[in-house]
Structure formats: structure tokens, C-alpha cells
Design a protein around this motif. Structure first.
Motif, PDB file in Angstrom:
ATOM      1  N   VAL A  38       1.011   5.825  -6.403  1.00 34.87           N
ATOM      2  CA  VAL A  38       0.800   5.417  -5.006  1.00 34.87           C
ATOM      3  C   VAL A  38       2.108   5.581  -4.230  1.00 34.87           C
ATOM      4  O   VAL A  38       2.135   6.114  -3.119  1.00 34.87           O
ATOM      5  N   HIS A  39       3.198   5.149  -4.853  1.00 34.12           N
ATOM      6  CA  HIS A  39       4.500   5.208  -4.190  1.00 34.12           C
ATOM      7  C   HIS A  39       4.891   6.657  -3.867  1.00 34.12           C
ATOM      8  O   HIS A  39       5.235   6.977  -2.728  1.00 34.12           O
ATOM      9  N   GLU A  40       4.850   7.511  -4.879  1.00 33.82           N
ATOM     10  CA  GLU A  40       5.349   8.878  -4.670  1.00 33.82           C
ATOM     11  C   GLU A  40       4.412   9.702  -3.784  1.00 33.82           C
ATOM     12  O   GLU A  40       4.868  10.490  -2.961  1.00 33.82           O
ATOM     13  N   VAL A  41       3.108   9.522  -3.935  1.00 31.77           N
ATOM     14  CA  VAL A  41       2.184  10.198  -3.014  1.00 31.77           C
ATOM     15  C   VAL A  41       2.418   9.660  -1.603  1.00 31.77           C
ATOM     16  O   VAL A  41       2.417  10.402  -0.621  1.00 31.77           O
ATOM     17  N   GLY A  42       2.676   8.359  -1.532  1.00 30.81           N
ATOM     18  CA  GLY A  42       2.935   7.738  -0.237  1.00 30.81           C
ATOM     19  C   GLY A  42       4.147   8.315   0.471  1.00 30.81           C
ATOM     20  O   GLY A  42       4.228   8.327   1.695  1.00 30.81           O
ATOM     21  N   HIS A  43       5.105   8.826  -0.312  1.00 34.41           N
ATOM     22  CA  HIS A  43       6.290   9.450   0.288  1.00 34.41           C
ATOM     23  C   HIS A  43       5.932  10.668   1.134  1.00 34.41           C
ATOM     24  O   HIS A  43       6.754  11.132   1.929  1.00 34.41           O
ATOM     25  N   ASN A  44       4.733  11.195   0.981  1.00 38.38           N
ATOM     26  CA  ASN A  44       4.315  12.268   1.889  1.00 38.38           C
ATOM     27  C   ASN A  44       4.443  11.829   3.348  1.00 38.38           C
ATOM     28  O   ASN A  44       4.712  12.643   4.229  1.00 38.38           O
ATOM     29  N   MET A  68       9.322  10.791  -8.575  1.00 35.23           N
ATOM     30  CA  MET A  68      10.095  11.531  -7.562  1.00 35.23           C
ATOM     31  C   MET A  68       9.141  12.290  -6.664  1.00 35.23           C
ATOM     32  O   MET A  68       8.151  12.840  -7.117  1.00 35.23           O
ATOM     33  N   GLU A  69       9.524  12.359  -5.377  1.00 36.70           N
ATOM     34  CA  GLU A  69       8.605  12.848  -4.363  1.00 36.70           C
ATOM     35  C   GLU A  69       9.069  14.115  -3.672  1.00 36.70           C
ATOM     36  O   GLU A  69      10.268  14.298  -3.441  1.00 36.70           O
ATOM     37  N   TYR A  70       8.131  14.965  -3.341  1.00 35.66           N
ATOM     38  CA  TYR A  70       8.360  16.156  -2.519  1.00 35.66           C
ATOM     39  C   TYR A  70       7.131  16.338  -1.641  1.00 35.66           C
ATOM     40  O   TYR A  70       6.102  15.712  -1.888  1.00 35.66           O
ATOM     41  N   GLY A 110      17.188  -0.691  -0.927  1.00 31.59           N
ATOM     42  CA  GLY A 110      16.405   0.494  -0.582  1.00 31.59           C
ATOM     43  C   GLY A 110      14.910   0.201  -0.578  1.00 31.59           C
ATOM     44  O   GLY A 110      14.178   0.723   0.262  1.00 31.59           O
ATOM     45  N   TYR A 111      14.483  -0.616  -1.500  1.00 36.91           N
ATOM     46  CA  TYR A 111      13.050  -0.750  -1.764  1.00 36.91           C
ATOM     47  C   TYR A 111      12.481  -2.129  -1.416  1.00 36.91           C
ATOM     48  O   TYR A 111      11.713  -2.282  -0.480  1.00 36.91           O
ATOM     49  N   THR A 112      12.866  -3.126  -2.254  1.00 42.64           N
ATOM     50  CA  THR A 112      12.102  -4.370  -2.202  1.00 42.64           C
ATOM     51  C   THR A 112      12.494  -5.308  -1.061  1.00 42.64           C
ATOM     52  O   THR A 112      11.654  -6.014  -0.536  1.00 42.64           O
ATOM     53  N   ASP A 158      12.994   5.468   4.234  1.00 40.56           N
ATOM     54  CA  ASP A 158      11.791   5.991   3.566  1.00 40.56           C
ATOM     55  C   ASP A 158      11.343   5.076   2.432  1.00 40.56           C
ATOM     56  O   ASP A 158      10.187   4.718   2.333  1.00 40.56           O
ATOM     57  N   GLU A 159      12.291   4.653   1.570  1.00 43.52           N
ATOM     58  CA  GLU A 159      11.888   3.859   0.410  1.00 43.52           C
ATOM     59  C   GLU A 159      11.341   2.487   0.818  1.00 43.52           C
ATOM     60  O   GLU A 159      10.378   1.994   0.235  1.00 43.52           O
ATOM     61  N   GLY A 160      11.979   1.871   1.783  1.00 41.93           N
ATOM     62  CA  GLY A 160      11.563   0.536   2.189  1.00 41.93           C
ATOM     63  C   GLY A 160      10.194   0.548   2.853  1.00 41.93           C
ATOM     64  O   GLY A 160       9.301  -0.220   2.492  1.00 41.93           O
TER      65      GLY A 160
HETATM   66 ZN   LIG Z   1      10.529   6.280  -3.455  1.00 41.51          ZN
END
Ligand SMILES: [Zn+2]
Length: 738
Positions: free
Chosen positions: A413-419, A382-384, A494-496, A436-438
Motif C-alpha cells: 500500500v505504501h509503495e504503490v501509494g508513492h505513485n 522502494m517506489e518508482y 520522515g514517516y510516522t 512524500d513519506e509523511g
Molecule cells: Zn516511502
């Protein structure tokens, strides 16, 4: 409108279903806030909310008590008479909206979890207790709570340019994330009796008010995530004094909360780019687990231009950090993890942050925040802003599988990438998960692909999504459907699927150079702003001169899939006996086939080419207007170049509905291969069936469509010619002997 027109004509027009038409009114009309190019318009505005928060965490009963002052800035042209805030913790209110609207059914065996809510087995008194809502002078403000939303009445309406400060006192009991499977919460470690807290959606937050939606106060139902405005935060966090705290923002008072040695190590980490520095070692963390201080300390963090604030706290935390260089900035990569995360976390977490910041920055903009944390949490990602929670726990003996390693690095990588998406390119997660997710899953895969070359990167690729897109369409929703309405499509849509779509766009349709330029343009245009889907769609076209309306339409607005059938390949040669090109009385017509064969239906490369005649350009239908048109073609020269060549007429059928570029692989008799790439526009005048003629020096023995599985073709069984004979036919051939 466009869709209506499309539907009406779909039944009547052969080969036309409107799939190549412009999106037109499907997209919102451009205006002075959002321009037709996809950039923010000349009158673009967004509101802000600044926060000053004091919060106390009680380690004995998990009570979180806070008071906050919010200063809201109205930059909109509208006058506001009330404000909306998000009370996300109310999602877990007993008999709250999540519980009431989640659907279930009885089967032969049902896990207890499904009934735990109904029988109140969790014994959890969730949701906010609001103690007060007051104006700056301490006078109570009227408010109304509607599930996860709170409306606060303004004594005087806010005009454009006004700012308004008010304060809220609140508390809630933090929940056990291992039971509730939510984004924040705590994990309790029975072996040493300590907690690891991850505070998320922990304070009442302003909703977004914007030009597109007005107040975005759609209830929080659990899936559609968050829509939050930017602001500055000053947060004072009071916890047991032996806890280590990590948070959105930069620590302001290290002297108050860190030992002298920790301060020195922290300063060293800020100057060390090639390896991590341990600020708290595993040995030191293990010691603290046993001592359990009863005193309290207050950590103060400040953050500028963030859309949210999260924090973590535990005496179990090991802490390492390393400086990263992106452009002229040197953000600090920091990891916090309990001993249960080692040895994996000490090895991989901070390095994964560094890899992410470097690759994402190169594709978007230099990471602008001072730090990025990765926090070890069991079972979630989970990202913030500046901080994220990531799974990846080795077995008790410290061993772990390659699969766990890839999962753990992938989630970091994914959650840091959400920055980058959505923390800086601040899209509306409540409505569009893919924004955001895609985009983030796409860049996550790009990071893994380039920095972890031995990892499996099938997920998020066209090849990876084909299986799902082949599935039951009655269960599918388009990517553009609302986040909360996706159901079983939530993960893929959302993602793939968007990641696969963007990969296809980059690798096959646009090419890396054009794609990367356009994608960067979008990221830079909308950094620290609030984009909508049309802003992305329009920018990608605007910055690349690639018409992608067909692509957005097919991949984002429908559940069509790619299934290109290689129906037939016919082999021809020009008739070698020449008629006199000057002869006017030609009986043969253009493309006239020589006699023989079976009409072409079962033409096989082994039977040899059919012959056809090539006549003068000026002698066929052009003779009708030869007085005004004289072909400058040298007919004999053209014929000379065609003679002796192998000519192949390829028939393709679009069975899946989704428009696709066509990649053909030719295999020649001498064993060599050639790849030919045809843009998707080949389908523009007939979306169902196309034929195209190719000329080859060498004889072809085999043709394959999409040999590299680039296009997400859901049925590769019909991509090969000669068609593989069925078993029966094969047996017959064997018996017949010819
Ligand atoms: Zn995500």
C-alpha cells in the motif's frame, strides 16, 4: 526574523513564547511562481527532460549497458550554460562519498558488515563507466563529474523555450542488494541459480532546475532521496528471452515478447475487475527456472509525464493482473513475484494495489497512469512511477505470520501509494523526506484503516508517535531539517511523526470534511508539479479557513511534544442565600470564594463543592461606566440558571511546549460520560497555563484529558483528576479511616 523575535521575548513574556504567531518570514516570500495561497503562481514554470534509452542486461556477469538520448526543455526565464545530471550509481563507488562520510565507532562487538567496506570485502567495482557524452551531431561534449553529479557544458547557452538533445553511453555492474542494502540491485537464488533484477537509479538522470533552488545538485548521500523533473520515456530493454520484464510505463510490443497465450491472458486481465488473471502461472515460472534460455528479447515500454523510470527482470516471475476502476480510468494492477513469494503474493499483492489506487484516488485525484506494478523483493520497499519493490516472503513451507502479512500488505500500500506522492505530486525528496513519506504514510494508514480493519494501525497515529516524542531531545531533529541531516530522527520525522500530525489535524483539529477538502486541493493543485513545504502549509489553510501556523510551527519546526497536565479541577456551587440584586453596596466581589477549605489546593470531589457568589454584571467594575453602558443581561435569570449547578474550574498546564487541542472526558456520578473538545486556540493568550470554567447539571466524579489518546500526549499520568493518590497517601488514608 520571526524566530529571533520569538527567542528574545521568550525569556521576558510570561505565558508567551510566540508559538501562536504567524510563520511570517519563516516561510519563503510568495512570488509570481508560488503564490501566497499555496497554489502555483501565475508565472509558475518547470523544466522537462524526455528520454529515449536502449539498455542491455547481461545475465552472466550482471553488466548493465545503456545508451540514452536526453532532450532537455528549458522553460525557465533563465539562460543555462550547463546542465547537471545525477549519477546515482556513483554512491557505491569504492571510497565514494557515502563511504567517506558515514560515521562509525568501535564497540565491544562490531558486525562484519561495518568493516566490509573498509577491507573491500564486497569486491564490487561500483559506479558508472561513462563511455561518451555527445551532442546530437555526434560531437563530444565536455563534462565534469563531482561524485554523484555530472556537469555537462552546453556549446550554446539555452534560452527560455529552448530544447537541447544530447546522448550518453554508459555501463555499470549491478550490485547484490542482499549485501549492499540499497534500493536496486539483484537477488540471486542459489537453489535454482537464477537472478531477480530490480533496476533503480540505473541511468544518468537530469537534475531539477527550479525557481526555488536553481539546480538541485545536492550530492546523493544515501538517505535524502531523489529530485527529478517530469518527462516522457521510450525505453527498449534487452534481456534473456525467457525473462518477464515489468517497468514504468506500458508495454508497446507484446507480440515480440509474449506467447500468444500470454497475450490473450493479458488482454483478459484488462477487462476483468473482480478477480486476478494469471498471465504466467507458478507452474510455468517453475518450469522456466530450469530451462534458462540463451536467446535475447527486447521489451519496449513507453511512459508519459513520469519523473523516473525503473524496471525489473527475471525468469522466475509469476505474473497476475486485474483491472481497477477509478473515475473514468481503468488502470491495470499487476504483480510480479517468484514462487518464493507464494502463497502470500498470489493472494494479497494485486488486491493491495487495487485498494491503494481506490482509496488514494478518492483522497487526491483519479490515478492517471495506465498501470501500477507491485514487485516482490526480499527485505526492501522502494517506489518508482508505476512500479515498486516490496518485501514479504513466507517461510519455506509457505506459512507466514499475521505480522508478515500486515507488513507485506502495508509496504505494498505504501509503495504503490508513492505513485501519488512524490511520483505525481513531485516534491523534492533530497531536501524534505516528510513531503512524500509523511503524506504517504498518512494515506497508507488511511487505506489500511478502511480496507484492512483487523490490522494494527497504531504506527503513524498520534498514539503511536507519543513514545518517540517523549524520548531524548538531544537526538531529535525537527521534521523540517534536511533529509540527510536527520540521523536517528530519519524514520520518525520522515514517516510516522508527520503522519501522526496529519491524523491529529484530520481527526481532532480540522475534522475530516475540512481536512479532506484541503488535502485534496493540495494534491490537485500540485499534481504533475513540484511543490515545496510552504505550498502545502499555505494550501491547507487557504482551503479550510483554519489558522494552522501554530501547528506547522510546533509539529514541523520544533522538537516540542504534547504534555498537557490536568493540574486541578475545583468544584463550586453558587451561594444559595441571595442578596438583593438591586443593592448597590455589595461587598462580595466577582468570583469571591466562600470561606473554608484549604485554599483549594487539595480540593477533592469527595469533600463537596465550595460556594461562591454571583453578583450583577452592572454592579462590579461595570458600574464605573454604567452611565454609558447598560447591561442587557437579566441578572436574575442568569443567576437562576446557575443556581444548583455544579461549576468546575479546570486548570491546565502545557508542559511539553507543543500546542494542543484539549479533549476533556467528564465522568458523572451516575456513571455516564461526556466528551468536550476545546480547540488549540484556548492557549493563544497563555501558552503555559489556562483555566476554564464549566457548568454541569450532574456531579462529576472524574475528569480525563485526551481519553482517546488523540493528541500524542507523551505523559498520560498527569491527565486525570482526581489525581491518583500515591501509595503512601493511600496507605495513610486507609489507616486514618477517614
Ligand atoms: Zn516511502
Amino acid at each position: 526574523m520571526t524566530f529571533a523575535v520569538t527567542t528574545i521575548f521568550a525569556q521576558e513574556q510570561k505565558g508567551w513564547k510566540g508559538k501562536f504567531e504567524q510563520l511570517g518570514e519563516t516561510l519563503p516570500t510568495p512570488n509570481s511562481y508560488r503564490s501566497s495561497s499555496g497554489a502555483p503562481g501565475v508565472d509558475y514554470w518547470q523544466n522537462r527532460a524526455d528520454y529515449v534509452i536502449n539498455v542491455d542486461l547481461n545475465d552472466d556477469n550482471q553488466l548493465v549497458t545503456g545508451s540514452e538520448t536526453i532532450t532537455y526543455h528549458n522553460n525557465s526565464p533563465e539562460t543555462l550554460s550547463y546542465l547537471w545530471l545525477q549519477l546515482d550509481q556513483n554512491l557505491l563507488q569504492n571510497q565514494g562519498i557515502k563511504f567517506k562520510t558515514s560515521t562509525n565507532q568501535v564497540k565491544d562487538s562490531v558486525p562484519t558488515r561495518q568493516f566490509a567496506g573498509a577491507v573491500e570485502a564486497f569486491d564490487y567495482d561500483g559506479g558508472y563507466k561513462i563511455k561518451s557524452v555527445k551532442d546530437a551531431g555526434g560531437k563530444a561534449l565536455q563534462y565534469t563529474i563531482n561524485f554523484t553529479m555530472m556537469r555537462v557544458e552546453l556549446p550554446t547557452p539555452m534560452k527560455k523555450g529552448d530544447s537541447y538533445s544530447f546522448s550518453i553511453e554508459w555501463s555499470y555492474t549491478e550490485y547484490d542488494r542482499m549485501k549492499f542494502n540499497e534500493r536496486g540491485g539483484y537477488e540471486f537464488f542459489p537453489e535454482d541459480g537464477n537472478y531477480l533484477y530490480t533496476l533503480a537509479q540505473w541511468y544518468p538522470r537530469m537534475c531539477v532546475f527550479d525557481d526555488y533552488e536553481g539546480w538541485q545538485n545536492k550530492q546523493f548521500l544515501g538517505d535524502g532521496e531523489f529530485t527529478v523533473p517530469f518527462g516522457d520515456f521510450k525505453v527498449r530493454i534487452t534481456v534473456p528471452s525467457d525473462h518477464i520484464v515489468g517497468a514504468t510505463g506500458w508495454l508497446q510490443n507484446p507480440k515480440d515478447v509474449l506467447t500468444k497465450q500470454q497475450q490473450e491472458r493479458f488482454e483478459l486481465s484488462r477487462k476483468t475487475f473482480d478477480k486476478q488473471t494469471w498471465i504466467v502461472t507458478e507452474e510455468e515460472a517453475r518450469k522456466k527456472e530450469k530451462e534458462k534460455s540463451t536467446r535475447k528479447s527486447t521489451w519496449e515500454f513507453h511512459a508519459k509525464d513520469v519523473r523516473d523510470f525503473a524496471w525489473v527482470s527475471s525468469r522466475k516471475f509469476i505474473w497476475d493482473a486485474m483491472a481497477v476502476k477509478v473515475g473514468d480510468k481503468t488502470p491495470l494492477a499487476q504483480s510480479l513475484y517468484p514462487k518464493e513469494g507464494n502463497p502470500l503474493w498470489g493472494k494479497e499483492s494485486t488486491k493491495a494495489i487495487k485498494n491503494t489506487l481506490e482509496v488514494y484516488s478518492s483522497r487526491t485525484f483519479d490515478f492517471p497512469y495506465p498501470t501500477a506494478y507491485s514487485i516482490h523483493t526480499a527485505s526492501i520497499g522502494m517506489e518508482y512511477p508505476m512500479i515498486c519493490f516490496n518485501y514479504g516472503r513466507p517461510k519455506k513451507d509457505g506459512t507466514y505470520s499475521q505480522r508478515l502479512l500486515e507488513g507485506m500488505v502495508g509496504v505494498i500500500v505504501h509503495e504503490v501509494g508513492h505513485n501519488f506522492f512524490p511520483m505525481i505530486v513531485n516534491s523534492d525528496e533530497r531536501q524534505w523526506t516528510w513531503m512524500d513519506e509523511g503524506l504517504n504514510t498518512f494515506l497508507e494508514r488511511e487505506t489500511t484503516r478502511t480496507r484492512y480493519t483487523d490490522f494494527d494501525v497504531t504506527s503513524g497515529s498520534p498514539k503511536g508517535i507519543a513514545n518517540w516524542m517523549r524520548g531524548d531531545k538531544s537526538q531529535m531533529r525537527p521534521v523540517m531539517a534536511s533529509s540527510d541531516n536527520q540521523g536517528k530522527s530519519f524514520g520518525p520525522n520522515g514517516y510516522t511523526k508527520p503522519s501522526a500530525a496529519l491524523t491529529l489535524l484530520r481527526e481532532t483539529i480540522m475534522g475530516p470534511e475540512l481536512f479532506d477538502k484541503a488535502f485534496k486541493e493540495y494534491a490537485q493543485r500540485w499534481a504533475f508539479k513540484q511543490p515545496k513545504p510552504a505550498d502545502f502549509f499555505r494550501t491547507m489553510e487557504d482551503a479550510s479557513a483554519t489558522d494552522l501556523d501554530w501547528f506547522w510551527r510546533g509539529w514541523f519546526y520544533t522538537t516540542d511534544n504534547v504534555d498537557v497536565e490536568l493540574d486541578e479541577v475545583k468544584w463550586y456551587r453558587v451561594k444559595s442565600t441571595q442578596q438583593n440584586p438591586e443593592t448597590k453596596n455589595i461587598t462580595a466581589k466577582t468570583g469571591d470564594l466562600s470561606k473554608g477549605g484549604d485554599g483549594g489546593k487539595t480540593v477533592d470531589f469527595s469533600t463537596g463543592p465550595k460556594e461562591f457568589t454571583v453578583v450583577n454584571s452592572t454592579s462590579a467594575r461595570e458600574t464605573e461606566r454604567s452611565s454609558e453602558f447598560r447591561s442587557s443581561l437579566d441578572d436574575n435569570a442568569v443567576r437562576g440558571k446557575i443556581e444548583g449547578k455544579n461549576i468546575y474550574e479546570v486548570s491546565l498546564v502545557n508542559k511539553g511546549g507543543l500546542i494542543s487541542p484539549v479533549i476533556l472526558e467528564w465522568t458523572y456520578k451516575d456513571g455516564s460520560k461526556e466528551i468536550e473538545r476545546l480547540p488549540a486556540e484556548i492557549w493563544r493568550t497563555n501558552e503555559v497555563e489556562v483555566k476554564k470554567v464549566f457548568m454541569k447539571d450532574k456531579e462529576v466524579i472524574n475528569v480525563v484529558v485526551d481519553p482517546g489518546l488523540e493528541t500524542a500526549d507523551v505523559n498520560v499520568g498527569n491527565n486525570v483528576f482526581p489525581k491518583k493518590p500515591s501509595v503512601n497517601k493511600f496507605d495513610q488514608l486507609k489507616k486514618g479511616g477517614n
